[in-house]
Design an enzyme around this catalytic site. Structure first.
Site, PDB file in Angstrom:
ATOM      1  N   CYS A 204      12.172 -24.792 -27.054  1.00 27.10           N
ATOM      2  CA  CYS A 204      12.230 -25.122 -27.765  1.00 27.10           C
ATOM      3  C   CYS A 204      10.921 -24.730 -29.552  1.00 27.10           C
ATOM      4  O   CYS A 204      10.577 -24.055 -28.840  1.00 27.10           O
ATOM      5  CB  CYS A 204      11.325 -26.701 -28.047  1.00 27.10           C
TER       6      CYS A 204
ATOM      7  N   ARG B  62      15.790 -21.432 -29.560  1.00 23.98           N
ATOM      8  CA  ARG B  62      15.208 -21.773 -29.155  1.00 23.98           C
ATOM      9  C   ARG B  62      15.347 -23.156 -28.225  1.00 23.98           C
ATOM     10  O   ARG B  62      15.159 -23.643 -27.158  1.00 23.98           O
ATOM     11  CB  ARG B  62      13.661 -21.903 -29.099  1.00 23.98           C
TER      12      ARG B  62
ATOM     13  N   TRP C 178      14.683 -28.365 -27.122  1.00 19.69           N
ATOM     14  CA  TRP C 178      15.691 -28.294 -25.493  1.00 19.69           C
ATOM     15  C   TRP C 178      14.775 -29.059 -24.917  1.00 19.69           C
ATOM     16  O   TRP C 178      14.022 -29.112 -24.625  1.00 19.69           O
ATOM     17  CB  TRP C 178      15.150 -26.897 -25.022  1.00 19.69           C
TER      18      TRP C 178
ATOM     19  N   ASN D 267       6.229 -27.987 -27.187  1.00 19.42           N
ATOM     20  CA  ASN D 267       7.165 -27.305 -26.630  1.00 19.42           C
ATOM     21  C   ASN D 267       6.105 -26.821 -25.469  1.00 19.42           C
ATOM     22  O   ASN D 267       5.276 -26.502 -25.172  1.00 19.42           O
ATOM     23  CB  ASN D 267       6.894 -26.282 -27.343  1.00 19.42           C
ATOM     24  N   GLY D 268       6.465 -27.040 -24.009  1.00 21.75           N
ATOM     25  CA  GLY D 268       6.606 -27.003 -22.475  1.00 21.75           C
ATOM     26  C   GLY D 268       6.810 -28.811 -21.982  1.00 21.75           C
ATOM     27  O   GLY D 268       7.583 -29.173 -22.097  1.00 21.75           O
TER      28      GLY D 268
ATOM     29  N   GLU E 281      26.737  -9.262 -14.306  1.00 18.49           N
ATOM     30  CA  GLU E 281      26.116  -9.350 -15.501  1.00 18.49           C
ATOM     31  C   GLU E 281      27.696  -9.928 -16.316  1.00 18.49           C
ATOM     32  O   GLU E 281      27.571 -10.306 -17.450  1.00 18.49           O
ATOM     33  CB  GLU E 281      25.913  -8.092 -16.566  1.00 18.49           C
TER      34      GLU E 281
ATOM     35  N   LYS F  85      28.023 -13.680 -18.342  1.00 24.96           N
ATOM     36  CA  LYS F  85      28.452 -13.710 -19.999  1.00 24.96           C
ATOM     37  C   LYS F  85      29.265 -14.017 -19.559  1.00 24.96           C
ATOM     38  O   LYS F  85      29.005 -15.695 -20.859  1.00 24.96           O
ATOM     39  CB  LYS F  85      28.346 -12.308 -20.779  1.00 24.96           C
TER      40      LYS F  85
ATOM     41  N   GLU G 169      28.381 -18.184 -19.377  1.00 28.97           N
ATOM     42  CA  GLU G 169      27.454 -19.235 -20.795  1.00 28.97           C
ATOM     43  C   GLU G 169      28.313 -19.471 -21.947  1.00 28.97           C
ATOM     44  O   GLU G 169      27.822 -20.156 -21.834  1.00 28.97           O
ATOM     45  CB  GLU G 169      25.652 -17.867 -20.737  1.00 28.97           C
TER      46      GLU G 169
ATOM     47  N   HIS H   2      34.724  -9.404   3.480  1.00 23.49           N
ATOM     48  CA  HIS H   2      34.255 -10.101   4.386  1.00 23.49           C
ATOM     49  C   HIS H   2      33.852 -12.771   4.035  1.00 23.49           C
ATOM     50  O   HIS H   2      33.102 -12.929   3.656  1.00 23.49           O
ATOM     51  CB  HIS H   2      32.635 -10.052   3.907  1.00 23.49           C
TER      52      HIS H   2
ATOM     53  N   LYS I  33      17.631 -19.952 -25.962  1.00 28.08           N
ATOM     54  CA  LYS I  33      16.722 -18.634 -25.201  1.00 28.08           C
ATOM     55  C   LYS I  33      15.268 -19.234 -25.362  1.00 28.08           C
ATOM     56  O   LYS I  33      14.569 -19.938 -25.614  1.00 28.08           O
ATOM     57  CB  LYS I  33      16.803 -18.094 -26.066  1.00 28.08           C
TER      58      LYS I  33
HETATM   59  C1  F6R Z   1      21.769 -14.244 -20.417  1.00 29.05           C
HETATM   60  C2  F6R Z   1      20.156 -14.504 -20.682  1.00 29.05           C
HETATM   61  C3  F6R Z   1      19.684 -15.001 -19.808  1.00 29.05           C
HETATM   62  C4  F6R Z   1      17.893 -14.299 -20.191  1.00 29.05           C
HETATM   63  C5  F6R Z   1      17.150 -14.968 -18.824  1.00 29.05           C
HETATM   64  C6  F6R Z   1      15.693 -13.804 -18.867  1.00 29.05           C
HETATM   65  O1  F6R Z   1      22.362 -13.960 -21.691  1.00 29.05           O
HETATM   66  O2  F6R Z   1      19.798 -14.184 -22.294  1.00 29.05           O
HETATM   67  O3  F6R Z   1      19.420 -14.796 -18.904  1.00 29.05           O
HETATM   68  O4  F6R Z   1      18.676 -12.984 -19.943  1.00 29.05           O
HETATM   69  O5  F6R Z   1      16.922 -15.970 -19.327  1.00 29.05           O
HETATM   70  O6  F6R Z   1      14.786 -13.924 -20.506  1.00 29.05           O
HETATM   71  P1  F6R Z   1      13.788 -13.210 -20.955  1.00 29.05           P
HETATM   72  O7  F6R Z   1      14.545 -11.138 -21.007  1.00 29.05           O
HETATM   73  O8  F6R Z   1      13.476 -13.649 -21.609  1.00 29.05           O
HETATM   74  O9  F6R Z   1      13.111 -13.047 -19.497  1.00 29.05           O
END
Ligand code: F6R
Length: 615
Positions: free
Chosen positions: A2, A27, A75, A101-102, A484, A488, A491, A507, A610
């Site tokens: 948010c 966000r 969000w 937010n929260g 990783e 990627k 997501e 395994h 994010k």
């Molecule tokens: C994936 C991604 C997330 C963040 C995770 C931690 O591309 O961006 O998996 O890495 O939410 O976020 P931070 O680093 O802000 O604690």
């Protein structure tokens, strides 16, 4: 999670708030809403979906103009992403508007209490109770900041709130517990936002709000207090990047721009940390050397991509310092009663510095007497504020939801910490440390070279757009890189993607291999542990024999893989432990291009946001 904006000053509040929300849309993008104070009334508009829906609604039904306003991009947590559940929420008399937010954990009890007193609730959100509580408090006190302090005393959970009241036309009030809130200081105008990006076009002066503080913005100044009304210290700071850093700069997506910025981000993260003799000077790590020397265990806590950085750091820390290192998902950490004491060094890695799981993990660690070092990209955010020390990554603002440049800089910071520990504890000789630093210093150039050769990777990604599954394999530090790469792809491309340690294949996961299944293999350098290299070459043969389409990432000159690679992606020769800094880059480009080919929103993948400020 948010995004919140507040404004009081001389400009059109609606324009300032909408522009701010555009910069905060990363966000959350389930719904958006605004409220402005005009002619002694609260005028508001809100719409489900992205901000553009709200903008269209505002063209059809414009709001009256005013110079005080708030806004929100959501969000969803409590209640689906509908118009009604969108913020701002307004009390029954239409005098108070609030954004949040929260998560307010005791909202159900408060809601029952309020409905028993005759309040009508229209949404399914936890936030709406705050609008009603504020209205009640204001009716007896007539002061929005005071009402906010009183209401905050009743709330449990994580809440950052911003509110306006029609009877106080030149006032915006904010409150902060756990989720971020920053004040922008202008000339005769003030801003409130979840992130400085929202107001960077107007001012580069900001004030950090601390935990459990209430701020009152008026055109002529700000007052910050704790929840009991005692004045708090106010520390103004300068934001060291400008508006252009938070813009796409000619790229179609922020993610593309951020991938391209990686050479600079890596170089900037090294800047000022290496002295003329080529040794490390991490002055900002203000943990007494005796504490670092005495540490008998390192525990890394992080989430998602940052967790993968931690997994890679483990190899470097253990190899260079001989201290045992555990890496734990922050969301699991405190629930398993980890063994921590005053000799444990906890490293919390977070781009945003606001991830609630990581924050809770570090609080738990500090409660047990551990020392916490944060590796973070966001100045003044909560995680560094609550840690014993911080090493900032200098990636600049990362706007795309999928983390790219932050990841590479987290790796650089982890390597620096590992070397620093090795330097302090004498487990590495000075010349050995200088040799690694020399390699690190040229990595930015190597990342640049990788970026110049990405067209075949993009072409390959486009050709795989109709596939359902892609697997990723790696060994040693290549294993977290595989994880990783898979993250990627999940997501961004919404495809089934999994990363495995190549040795684990036999395994179980090898049963997944079928004709033409794309499998990306991250090959360790043959010059490092040659046994690792040889084993993975065998793994590639095993999957190819079962029909897999092999996509091999291997360093220049590694010819042993050529016969078994259906597609070969070359990366520059780097020391074994540093290879993730170059091998991750093709995987970022691959996921971004595949997502684009599938018509997905690269910067704002579905269901994500994010900065995950809820647990
Ligand atoms: C994936 C991604 C997330 C963040 C995770 C931690 O591309 O961006 O998996 O890495 O939410 O976020 P931070 O680093 O802000 O604690």
């Amino acid at each position: 999670m948010c995004g919140i904006v507040g404004y009081v000053g001389g400009q059109s509040a609606l324009d300032v708030v909408i522009a701010g929300l555009k910069r905060l849309e990363y966000r959350g993008y389930d719904s958006a809403g605004v409220a402005v104070l005009a002619d002694g009334q609260v005028a508001s508009a809100k719409k489900a979906g992205k901000l553009v829906n709200l903008e269209k609604a505002l063209v059809e039904r414009p709001l009256p103009s005013g110079t005080t306003g708030i806004g929100h991009t959501r969000w969803a947590t409590h209640g689906g992403p509908t118009d009604i559940n969108a913020h701002p929420h307004i009390d029954n008399a239409g005098r108070v508007a609030v954004v949040h937010n929260g998560i307010i954990e005791n909202f159900a009890a408060l809601r029952t209490e309020l409905t028993d007193r005759g309040h009508d609730m229209s949404s399914e959100t936890d936030t709406e109770v705050v609008a009603h509580l504020l209205a009640e408090a204001f009716s007896s006190r007539g002061d929005l900041a005071e009402s906010m302090r009183q209401v905050c005393g009743r709330l449990e959970g994580a809440f950052t709130l911003v509110a306006v009241h029609a009877d106080e036309p030149d006032v915006v009030v904010g409150a902060r517990r756990n989720s971020p809130l920053v004040v922008g200081v202008g000339d005769g105008e003030f801003f409130l936002a979840s992130d400085v990006a929202a107001f960077i076009a107007h001012t580069r002066s900001a004030i950090e709000l601390g935990q459990d503080q209430v701020v009152e913005l008026r055109r002529d100044g700000v007052r910050v207090t704790d929840f009991d009304g005692a004045d708090a210290d106010v520390r103004e700071y300068h934001i060291d990047w400008d508006a252009s850093a938070a813009e796409k700069g000619g790229y179609d997506y922020f993610m593309l721009k951020e991938i391209a910025e990686q050479p600079k981000a890596v170089a900037d993260t090294l800047l000022g940390r290496i002295n003329a003799e080529g040794s490390l000077t991490l002055d900002e790590v203000r943990i007494p050397p005796r504490v670092l020397r005495a540490a008998d265990k390192v525990v890394i806590v992080a989430c998602g991509t940052a967790f993968h950085a931690g997994l890679i750091a483990k190899y470097a820390i253990e190899h260079w310092t001989r201290i045992p290192c555990e890496v734990e998902l922050a969301s699991e950490f405190r629930y398993r009663d980890p063994i921590l004491n005053t000799r444990t060094l906890v490293i919390a890695i977070s781009q945003s510095g606001e991830t609630m799981d990581t924050l809770m993990a570090l609080r738990h660690a500090r409660d047990q007497g551990a020392t916490v070092l944060a590796i973070c990209n966001t100045n003044g955010s909560t995680i560094p504020r609550e840690s014993d020390a911080v090493l900032y990554t200098h990636a600049g603002p990362e706007v795309a939801v999928a983390s790219t440049k932050a990841f590479l800089t987290q790796l650089v910071a982890c390597y620096l910490v590992a070397l620093y520990l090795g330097q302090l504890r004498g487990t590495k000789y000075g010349d050995e440390i200088r040799a690694v630093i020399r390699e690190l210093s040229r990595i930015s150039h190597e990342v640049e070279r990788v970026l110049e050769t990405m067209e075949p990777v993009r072409e390959l990604a486009r050709s795989l757009a109709d596939k359902r599954t892609v697997l990723f394999l790696g060994r040693h530090v290549g294993h977290p890189v595989a994880l990783e790469g898979a993250l990627k792809l999940k997501e961004l491309a919404y495809m089934h993607a999994e990363g495995f340690a190549a040795g684990e294949l036999k395994h179980g996961p090898i049963a997944l291999i079928e004709e033409d299944l794309p499998v990306v293999v991250v090959v360790p350098s043959p010059r490092g542990r040659s046994v690792l290299h040889d084993k993975i070459v065998s793994n590639i043969q095993e999957i190819r024999a079962r029909g897999a389409r092999t996509i091999v990432i291997a360093e220049e000159g590694d010819d042993a893989v050529v016969p078994y690679a259906d597609h070969l992606i070359r990366i520059p020769v780097t020391p074994t432990l540093l290879q993730p800094l170059v091998s991750t880059v093709p995987l970022q480009v691959f996921a971004c291009e595949l997502a684009t080919a599938r018509g997905n929103e690269v910067d704002q993948p579905r269901n994500l946001a994010k900065s995950v400020t809820v647990e």
